[in-house]
Design an enzyme around this catalytic site. Sequence first.
Site, PDB file in Angstrom:
ATOM      1  N   HIS A  46      -1.504  18.460  15.261  1.00  0.00           N
ATOM      2  CA  HIS A  46      -0.217  18.300  15.934  1.00  0.00           C
ATOM      3  C   HIS A  46       0.252  19.666  16.416  1.00  0.00           C
ATOM      4  CE1 HIS A  46       0.608  14.306  13.684  1.00  0.00           C
ATOM      5  NE2 HIS A  46       0.027  14.105  14.842  1.00  0.00           N
TER       6      HIS A  46
ATOM      7  N   LYS B  83      -1.176  23.656  15.357  1.00  0.00           N
ATOM      8  CA  LYS B  83      -2.292  24.171  16.149  1.00  0.00           C
ATOM      9  C   LYS B  83      -2.628  25.625  15.821  1.00  0.00           C
ATOM     10  CE  LYS B  83      -1.973  21.013  20.064  1.00  0.00           C
ATOM     11  NZ  LYS B  83      -2.692  19.979  19.392  1.00  0.00           N
TER      12      LYS B  83
ATOM     13  N   SER C 215      -5.542  14.147  25.370  1.00  0.00           N
ATOM     14  CA  SER C 215      -4.547  14.543  24.370  1.00  0.00           C
ATOM     15  C   SER C 215      -4.205  13.329  23.519  1.00  0.00           C
ATOM     16  CB  SER C 215      -3.285  15.066  25.056  1.00  0.00           C
ATOM     17  OG  SER C 215      -3.546  16.298  25.674  1.00  0.00           O
ATOM     18  N   GLY C 216      -3.781  13.580  22.290  1.00  0.00           N
ATOM     19  CA  GLY C 216      -3.470  12.489  21.369  1.00  0.00           C
ATOM     20  C   GLY C 216      -2.553  11.426  21.950  1.00  0.00           C
TER      21      GLY C 216
ATOM     22  N   ASP D  85      -6.625  10.236  20.329  1.00  0.00           N
ATOM     23  CA  ASP D  85      -6.855   9.783  18.950  1.00  0.00           C
ATOM     24  C   ASP D  85      -7.688   8.511  18.958  1.00  0.00           C
ATOM     25  OD1 ASP D  85      -5.231  11.881  18.033  1.00  0.00           O
ATOM     26  OD2 ASP D  85      -3.435  10.630  18.037  1.00  0.00           O
TER      27      ASP D  85
ATOM     28  N   HIS E 288       3.337   8.731  19.116  1.00  0.00           N
ATOM     29  CA  HIS E 288       2.125   7.910  19.078  1.00  0.00           C
ATOM     30  C   HIS E 288       1.654   7.659  17.638  1.00  0.00           C
ATOM     31  CE1 HIS E 288       0.757  12.032  18.927  1.00  0.00           C
ATOM     32  NE2 HIS E 288      -0.467  11.647  18.626  1.00  0.00           N
TER      33      HIS E 288
END
Length: 120
Positions: free
Chosen positions: A8, A12, A54-55, A60, A87
């Site tokens: 997250h 990072k 990206s997530g 994911d 998300h």
Amino acid sequence: MRIALIAHDNKKDELLHFIKRYEHVLATHTLCATNSTGRLIAENTNLMVHRYQSGPLGGDQQIGSEIATGNVDFVFFLRDPLTAQPHEPDITALLRICDVHNIPVATNFATAEILVESVL
């Protein structure tokens, strides 16, 4: 080994520090990551990283698909437990698919270090 790296936003920089510390170990493995995490790793290390979306844009879920098809052996997912994620259902699904397929997943540095030191 095939390793997925996810962090997250608030984690990072910590993940990058961890990866630099173990770069010599991780260099011998196949790495994948969500987009911004992978970009950060690629720009600051000599590691090759396959990047997914990206997530929040489905990354994911893409990594979850790789887990389900047997293409990931370990997941390092450094989550920010103090910040709500829009998300969150995708995150829960990723952790669930790790459990379903018996994939070790580290969600904090203590677990990540144990995996690196003892398995990799």
